[in-house]
Design a protein around this motif. Structure first.
Motif, mmCIF file in Angstrom:
data_model
loop_
_atom_site.group_PDB
_atom_site.id
_atom_site.type_symbol
_atom_site.label_atom_id
_atom_site.label_comp_id
_atom_site.label_asym_id
_atom_site.label_seq_id
_atom_site.Cartn_x
_atom_site.Cartn_y
_atom_site.Cartn_z
ATOM 1 N N THR A 9 0.848 -1.132 -0.111
ATOM 2 C CA THR A 9 -0.007 -0.217 0.115
ATOM 3 C C THR A 9 0.826 1.123 0.123
ATOM 4 O OG1 THR A 9 -0.190 0.014 2.427
ATOM 5 C CG2 THR A 9 -1.753 -1.365 1.405
ATOM 6 N N PRO A 10 0.334 2.438 -0.401
ATOM 7 C CA PRO A 10 1.049 3.493 -0.206
ATOM 8 C C PRO A 10 1.863 3.840 1.199
ATOM 9 C CG PRO A 10 -1.012 4.191 -1.333
ATOM 10 C CD PRO A 10 -1.040 2.509 -1.199
ATOM 11 N N LEU A 11 0.997 3.541 2.209
ATOM 12 C CA LEU A 11 1.588 3.761 3.623
ATOM 13 C C LEU A 11 2.941 2.753 3.786
ATOM 14 C CD1 LEU A 11 1.663 4.592 6.554
ATOM 15 C CD2 LEU A 11 0.023 3.063 6.956
ATOM 16 N N GLY A 12 2.537 1.266 3.295
ATOM 17 C CA GLY A 12 3.814 0.315 3.472
ATOM 18 C C GLY A 12 4.929 1.166 2.663
ATOM 19 N N VAL A 13 4.697 1.909 1.487
ATOM 20 C CA VAL A 13 5.919 2.253 0.928
ATOM 21 C C VAL A 13 6.474 3.368 1.786
ATOM 22 C CG1 VAL A 13 6.776 3.509 -1.301
ATOM 23 C CG2 VAL A 13 5.007 1.768 -1.546
ATOM 24 N N VAL A 14 5.595 4.347 2.290
ATOM 25 C CA VAL A 14 6.389 5.184 3.150
ATOM 26 C C VAL A 14 7.051 4.768 4.221
ATOM 27 C CG1 VAL A 14 5.825 7.216 4.678
ATOM 28 C CG2 VAL A 14 4.740 7.056 2.402
ATOM 29 N N LEU A 15 6.587 3.745 4.840
ATOM 30 C CA LEU A 15 7.416 3.022 5.760
ATOM 31 C C LEU A 15 8.713 2.406 5.459
ATOM 32 C CD1 LEU A 15 4.395 1.386 7.889
ATOM 33 C CD2 LEU A 15 5.514 3.601 8.408
ATOM 34 N N LEU A 16 8.576 1.698 4.080
ATOM 35 C CA LEU A 16 9.736 1.165 3.874
ATOM 36 C C LEU A 16 10.863 2.269 3.650
ATOM 37 C CD1 LEU A 16 8.296 -1.671 1.259
ATOM 38 C CD2 LEU A 16 9.526 -1.910 3.605
ATOM 39 N N ALA A 17 10.472 3.115 3.153
ATOM 40 C CA ALA A 17 11.430 4.475 2.663
ATOM 41 C C ALA A 17 12.039 4.946 3.884
ATOM 42 C CB ALA A 17 10.686 5.308 1.872
ATOM 43 N N LEU A 18 11.298 5.028 4.971
ATOM 44 C CA LEU A 18 11.767 5.383 6.215
ATOM 45 C C LEU A 18 12.988 4.636 6.665
ATOM 46 C CD1 LEU A 18 8.741 6.567 8.266
ATOM 47 C CD2 LEU A 18 10.516 8.095 7.326
ATOM 48 N N LEU A 19 12.571 3.255 6.403
ATOM 49 C CA LEU A 19 13.666 2.211 7.028
ATOM 50 C C LEU A 19 15.032 2.171 5.939
ATOM 51 C CD1 LEU A 19 11.429 -0.790 8.022
ATOM 52 C CD2 LEU A 19 12.547 0.939 9.586
ATOM 53 N N ARG A 20 14.670 2.657 4.944
ATOM 54 C CA ARG A 20 15.632 2.775 3.967
ATOM 55 C C ARG A 20 16.880 3.763 4.185
ATOM 56 N NH1 ARG A 20 15.523 3.163 -2.872
ATOM 57 N NH2 ARG A 20 17.016 1.595 -2.970
ATOM 58 N N GLU A 21 16.309 4.819 5.386
ATOM 59 C CA GLU A 21 17.047 5.854 6.015
ATOM 60 C C GLU A 21 17.963 5.077 6.941
ATOM 61 O OE1 GLU A 21 15.111 9.395 7.302
ATOM 62 O OE2 GLU A 21 13.889 9.434 5.372
ATOM 63 N N ASP A 22 17.368 4.170 7.967
ATOM 64 C CA ASP A 22 17.798 3.786 9.023
ATOM 65 C C ASP A 22 16.833 2.723 9.737
ATOM 66 O OD1 ASP A 22 20.673 4.612 9.629
ATOM 67 O OD2 ASP A 22 19.666 6.512 10.040
ATOM 68 N N PRO A 23 17.395 1.741 10.142
ATOM 69 C CA PRO A 23 16.438 0.944 11.367
ATOM 70 C C PRO A 23 15.579 1.895 12.223
ATOM 71 C CG PRO A 23 18.491 -0.343 10.999
ATOM 72 C CD PRO A 23 18.814 1.200 10.716
ATOM 73 N N MET A 24 14.293 1.576 12.454
ATOM 74 C CA MET A 24 13.443 2.399 13.262
ATOM 75 C C MET A 24 12.497 1.555 14.187
ATOM 76 S SD MET A 24 12.546 5.603 10.935
ATOM 77 C CE MET A 24 13.775 6.391 9.839
#
Length: 205
Positions: A9-24
């Motif tokens: 989902t769009p929300l899932g993509v946003v969350l994945l993109a955040l984790l691309r920055e660093d683990p959270m």
């Protein structure tokens, strides 16, 4: 195994993109999304974020890397992006950027387009621009035909509005493509500045 993009989902993509920055951990993700105004693009609640993270983990796109407890606060599970999750971001953005008629998906794809190379984004956006130009022409001709047939103007209000919005979208995209094509337009991974690190630290609290 099913294609993970089919359930992303769009929300899932946003969350994945955040984790691309660093683990959270999910709480930090939510704090960052609110700070960056992502909730105006993809509405979410605490429940939908935790549910989405669980689905991402089930699909093999994220993985747990630790559980921490700070004082009296609840335990917080930290997640990291897997190789499959990293690939899913780029594949999803690549799929959604040129498609018309999916406004939320496009807004997220545009926000995360920096995960692709500049030249690829330009190619995808030019494909979208051509499709927008064709749709603009279609609406213009349809409205002209309706008016020549003496259709009552009040019946054409929404079609007229859609025609204007399409033209504005087309013109904005054309201008943005010109900006993006210029080598001075910064693109790709950014340096983790002091301001960025301070934002991250605040989100962890």
């Amino acid at each position: 195994m099913k294609d993970p993009l089919a359930r992303l989902t769009p929300l899932g993509v946003v969350l994945l993109a955040l984790l691309r920055e660093d683990p959270m951990h999910p709480y930090e993700m939510m704090r960052l999304m609110r700070h960056r105004q992502d909730h105006r693009m993809v509405p979410f609640t605490n429940g939908t974020v935790y549910h989405t993270v669980t689905r991402l983990q089930t699909c093999g796109l994220v993985t747990e890397i630790g559980v921490d407890r700070d004082g009296n606060r609840p335990e917080r599970t930290t997640y990291a992006l897997t190789d499959a999750g990293n690939a899913a971001i780029t594949d999803w953005v690549r799929r959604e950027l040129p498609i018309l008629g999916r406004s939320v998906e496009f807004r997220v794809a545009l926000a995360e387009a920096h995960n692709l190379d500049r030249d690829e984004v330009l190619t995808l956006l030019r494909t979208r621009l051509a499709a927008l130009a064709a749709e603009c022409d279609e609406y213009r001709d349809a409205l002209a035909g309706a008016r020549s047939d003496a259709s009552i103007e009040q019946h054409l209000i929404e079609a007229d509005r859609r025609s204007v919005l399409l033209r504005a979208d087309h013109d904005w995209l054309a201008a943005f493509i010109e900006r993006l094509a210029h080598p001075d337009f910064v693109w790709g991974p950014h340096e983790k500045t002091d301001r960025y690190l301070a934002q991250r630290e605040a989100a962890r609290q």
